[in-house]
Design a protein around this motif. Structure first.
Motif: not given
Length: 980
Positions: A319-321, A336-339, A327-331
């Motif tokens: 769900r989080l991913l 790296q945190v999600l990975q 938002e990956k490109k904006r934040i």
């Protein structure tokens, strides 16, 4: 009431493990059993006896003590076991297991009978060894006060003794003579030390010279055959400790309360500084009984809870991913945190799953006893060969496999394996081998149960299917070997001549498959006549999280277990109607020249015809045992890890779902039950108990040589009932009258952007015509014809199965084979090729080859209907025809007539096609005559088998064009003296 009842469950679990180890050793081949293995069995029983004594379980202690005595005789005196003695030990083990499993009531169970049997064995051993030497040497001193004078009770020692007494420990002085006999009786030096440290804490250990010692010194064997003095603590009372350690009263002394304070007699140990090794021993917590362990017992409920939490963690990760993907490109730093979260979650889930994994050897080791018992009960010589015991499976799957494997092993032993006498006659080893193997294959574990017995008789399978009215003979003739073996999974199906108390091959196999499928597994059988049978189980490593294919139609997501998917096929919307063939409301796709039944995913809950027309589709080809069918979906969304959630009761009634899962977007998606879909939609054979034709005709009796055929009954505009063999039909479509367009004297419809000519059979045959006032028509599209053409019908009555006993004399009409009677009604059977020749002679009439002139074909066909059909084909090709109903009649004709080509069916009574071919090739008079096989079995394997057997050609019996071309070719080659 039991003593120390809080710890009883630990004893039960340990005792079960010890009993399994004991059984494994005792079942070792007598010629191969070693002294070390006997020691293992001795230690197992000894441990049970010692702990049971701690809990006051006197009956368990009594049986274990007697077993221990027998093992001591065997090991110490090298007295060999016999089968009878092993039987008694196994019976005693079974009784112990019964008492352990009901430990709280164990003191109420009778044990006199098993003790009597054990005592008989003991007496037998005692006769071989008249006098037993005392394993313990002379006591150091019978006086306890003199004994404790050897130790220095300094303040530090007194403090440690007080700490032990605080926890309810007794303080003992022990004189221990580690003689050869004592080591042998206890199973070796390591066993003595392990047993001692399991029930007592060593406070001080001194040598005969008074020097401080450590347990490592004892383990090194430096004091074998010497007496050592031990000051120790134990929670066990004196009598129990003596029983556990196997010591007499003179070797064990109890230190009275405060006795250490007044012990001032001369001592052998004067040093106030204890040895460093002694400090390590004294620093052990007083309540610990073991020196250390790398394993920990955990309640299975705790592991289940951890697995559930890990599964929820996976859902949260997904769900989080999904939510943070935009938002990956904006934040900065978010990818790296999600990975990292993804990686850690997968690692946690994997590690928790590993805690539930157990080696399959723990299950396999139960079965040598089963095979041994079956060997004696069935009077057969059986050996069990086990491989892959280190393969690991989820505990729940392992438990679910127990009963299916017992069933398969019983089947193999009872009905798969021949008697020793029959095996000897066949040149086989009298000792039959049953193999039990496990191996990894990707994310699946393969478990194979095989035997070297007689194999499964396919003739018996067909006979049983006919007798039970499950299938018709013509259906059985069309089945491959795999499909026939799959019949064993029909409820109540068995090929056994007798059903014994041990097993009946096939009885319960449906339950075996159902239980395996509930765990996400599957099963398949292979067999070789005279060489044995192999049953392979394919099981997932775990059942909680699975790899799945996510699909969608009309934006509704569904999940398919990846293990059920064989392949996917893309179909563009332009070719959808052309490639998906419709026959009487069912849909088929021609996959590598085989008809694959398919169903639209939308049809499972919303059968809307219009929703399919303008969309691309994909066929997901699904596996259900040996059978295949397709699911038509609009979108493939990819592979995902999915967590299986229970199915609510309201959805269980649908019969097409096996569970639910939560997708990454937070929405719930159902997991499709492949077997349930096949059963609900009747897509594959075997999903209904009986075929529809049998349900419609309950009075039918099955007999050998069944000549029934499948027909579609329909009507033109007249009142006659017409029939066309279903094998000649490609598809049947329902159309509106307004879709028919008239061009001159011809009628057409549009199919796939192409015109298709349609005809009314009554316009070309001697049939009645009626008023054309209907709104709906059916278009029957035939196959195996040179060009497409449709036959118009006003009504499709039904699909039927019956034996067409054709009356041709009174119905000698072009385009009609003749008449038959079905359910007291007359049916006219259409001669398709003759009808089409009447419509367009230039397109459908076959021009006889010059080679056909004067040539005679011997047609060998046992079915009167097919004989009539094939004769008409041959005569339309310009050939003369001689008829035979079986191989024996054919040989008689060959002896008296000149034949140019033999055209023979494969499956016939008396002498089948293969046997006829062999007879022809063995006779020099006509061994050069070409022999062509004709059959309804058109699969590649059947064709390859036929050609490999020596047939010049192999043809489908209803394909006139191909058959006549093949005859033309073989006659040409025969004229040139060539073998086809």
């Amino acid at each position: 009431m039991l003593k120390n009842e809080d710890f009883i469950q630990e004893f039960v679990e340990e005792a079960r493990e010890h009993l399994e180890n004991f059984e494994r050793v005792v079942l070792t081949d007598l010629a191969e059993i070693s002294a070390e293995q006997i020691n293992d069995a001795f230690r197992a029983v000894h441990s049970i006896k010692g702990t049971a004594g701690f809990f006051g379980l006197t009956r368990i202690v009594a049986i274990a003590h007697s077993m221990e005595t027998i093992l001591d005789f065997v090991n110490r005196k090298q007295i060999p076991f016999t089968d009878a003695e092993i039987d008694v030990l196994l019976e005693a083990k079974d009784r112990l297991k019964l008492l352990v499993n009901d430990v709280k009531q164990s003191e109420t169970y009778p044990i006199d009978d098993i003790l009597a049997k054990l005592q008989v064995v003991e007496a037998g051993f005692a006769n071989q060894d008249a006098k037993e030497a005392d394993p313990i040497g002379e006591p150091v001193s019978p006086d306890s006060s003199q004994f404790f004078a050897h130790f220095d009770f300094n303040p530090q020692m007194q403090e440690k003794i007080a700490s032990f007494r605080k926890y309810g420990h007794y303080i003992y002085g022990i004189s221990l003579a580690i003689t050869d006999q004592y080591r042998a009786s206890c199973g070796g030096l390591d066993a003595i030390i392990d047993n001692f440290t399991s029930v007592a804490n060593v406070i001080l250990l001194i040598s005969p010279a008074g020097d401080p010692l450590s347990m490592d010194d004892l383990k090194a064997g430096q004091f074998n055959n010497q007496v050592v003095l031990i000051l120790a603590s134990s929670i066990l009372e004196e009598s129990l400790l003596r029983q556990v350690l196997g010591l007499s009263a003179s070797h064990l002394h109890v230190l009275a309360e405060n006795r250490e304070v007044t012990a001032a007699e001369p001592v052998l140990v004067q040093s106030s500084e204890p040895d460093a090794n002694d400090d390590k021993l004294l620093e052990l917590p007083p309540v610990e009984f073991n020196e250390g362990s790398e394993s920990l017992r955990v309640n299975i409920r705790l592991l289940d809870d951890l697995m559930n939490l890990a599964s929820e963690l996976v859902l949260g990760r997904n769900r989080l991913l999904t939510l943070l993907e935009p938002e990956k490109k904006r934040i900065a730093g978010l990818p790296q945190v999600l990975q990292n979260v993804d990686r850690l979650t997968s690692s946690i889930q994997e590690k928790i799953m590993l805690t539930r994994m157990q080696p399959i050897g723990s299950l396999f080791n139960r079965y040598p006893r089963l095979i041994r018992d079956l060997s004696r009960k069935l009077n057969k010589k059986l050996a069990l060969h086990i491989e892959g015991g280190d393969v690991e499976l989820d505990k729940s799957i392992l438990e679910g496999l127990s009963d299916p494997l017992v069933h398969l092993l019983r089947n193999a032993a009872d009905h798969g394996i021949e008697s020793a006498a029959i095996r000897k006659q066949k040149g086989k080893n009298e000792i039959a081998t049953i193999s039990l193997k496990a191996s990894y294959q990707g994310s699946v574990v393969n478990i194979e149960v095989s035997d070297d017995g007689n194999g499964i008789d396919f003739t018996k399978i067909q006979k049983t299917a006919r007798e039970k009215k499950l299938y018709r003979q013509n259906e059985l003739n069309l089945m491959s070997e795999k499909e026939l073996l799959n019949l064993l999974f029909d409820p109540g199906f068995s090929t056994a001549d007798r059903l014994s108390e041990v097993s009946g091959r096939g009885v319960g196999m449906d339950v075996v498959r159902t239980n395996l499928e509930k765990m996400g597994g599957s099963i398949e059988i292979t067999t070789q006549s005279g060489r044995g049978t192999s049953v392979k189980l394919m099981m997932p490593l775990t059942v909680s999280i699975i790899q799945s294919l996510v699909v969608a139609s009309d934006e509704i997501k569904m999940v398919i277990p990846q293990a059920d998917v064989q392949e996917t096929i893309k179909i563009n919307k332009e070719s959808l109607h052309e490639k998906i063939e419709a026959v009487n409301g069912k849909y088929f796709y021609r996959l590598r020249n085989q008809l694959l039944p398919v169903v639209y995913l939308l049809d499972l809950w919303d059968p809307r015809q219009a929703a399919r027309a303008d969309r691309d589709h994909k066929i997901v080809v699904l596996k259900l045992g040996p059978q295949r069918f397709g699911l038509l979906v609009e979108t493939l969304l990819g592979i995902e890890e999915t967590l299986i959630k229970p199915l609510p009761g309201i959805l269980k009634e649908c019969g097409i779902y096996s569970g639910l899962t939560i997708m990454g977007d937070g929405k719930v998606a159902p997991i499709l039950d492949i077997a349930g879909i096949a059963r609900t939609t009747a897509l594959v054979s075997g999903t209904n108990t009986k075929p529809p034709a049998l349900i419609d005709d309950p009075d039918r009796t099955a007999v050998a040589g069944d000549d029934r055929e499948d027909f579609v009954l329909f009507k033109g505009s007249g009142n006659e009932t017409l029939a066309l063999n279903i094998a000649l039909i490609k598809r049947i479509d329902k159309i509106k009258k307004t879709e028919i367009e008239q061009v001159g004297d011809r009628a057409y419809i549009t199919r796939g952007n192409l015109p298709l000519r349609v005809i009314r059979p009554e316009d070309y045959l001697a049939l009645n015509s009626g008023p054309d006032d209907g709104e709906d028509y059916y278009v029957i599209t035939p196959k195996l014809v040179p060009q497409p053409m449709g036959i118009l019908a006003t009504e499709i009555i039904e699909n039927v199965n019956f034996e067409p006993i054709i009356e041709a004399q009174q119905f000698n009409m072009t385009g009609i084979f003749g008449a038959a009677v079905f359910r007291e009604k007359m049916i006219l059977i259409i001669n398709l090729y003759a009808l089409l020749e009447r419509v367009e002679p230039e397109a459908f009439a076959f021009v006889p080859s010059p080679q056909a002139t004067g040539r005679k074909i011997l047609l060998v066909e046992d079915s009167p209907f097919f004989q009539k059909v094939e004769q008409s084909y041959l005569e339309s090709g310009g050939y003369q025809v001689a008829l035979a109903a079986n191989g024996l009649e054919a040989l008689a004709i060959l002896d008296r007539e000149a034949i140019d080509v033999v055209l023979t069916d494969i499956q016939m009574p008396l002498l089948d096609g293969y046997a006829l071919l062999k007879k022809i090739r063995q006779n020099p008079v006509y061994d050069t005559i070409p022999v062509v096989a004709i059959s309804a079995l058109t699969g590649a394997l059947n064709r390859e088998k036929g050609l490999a057997s020596g047939f010049d050609r192999y043809e489908y019996k209803l394909d006139r064009e191909s058959l006549l071309r093949s005859l033309d070719a073989v006659i040409k080659k025969s004229q040139r003296g060539e073998r086809c």
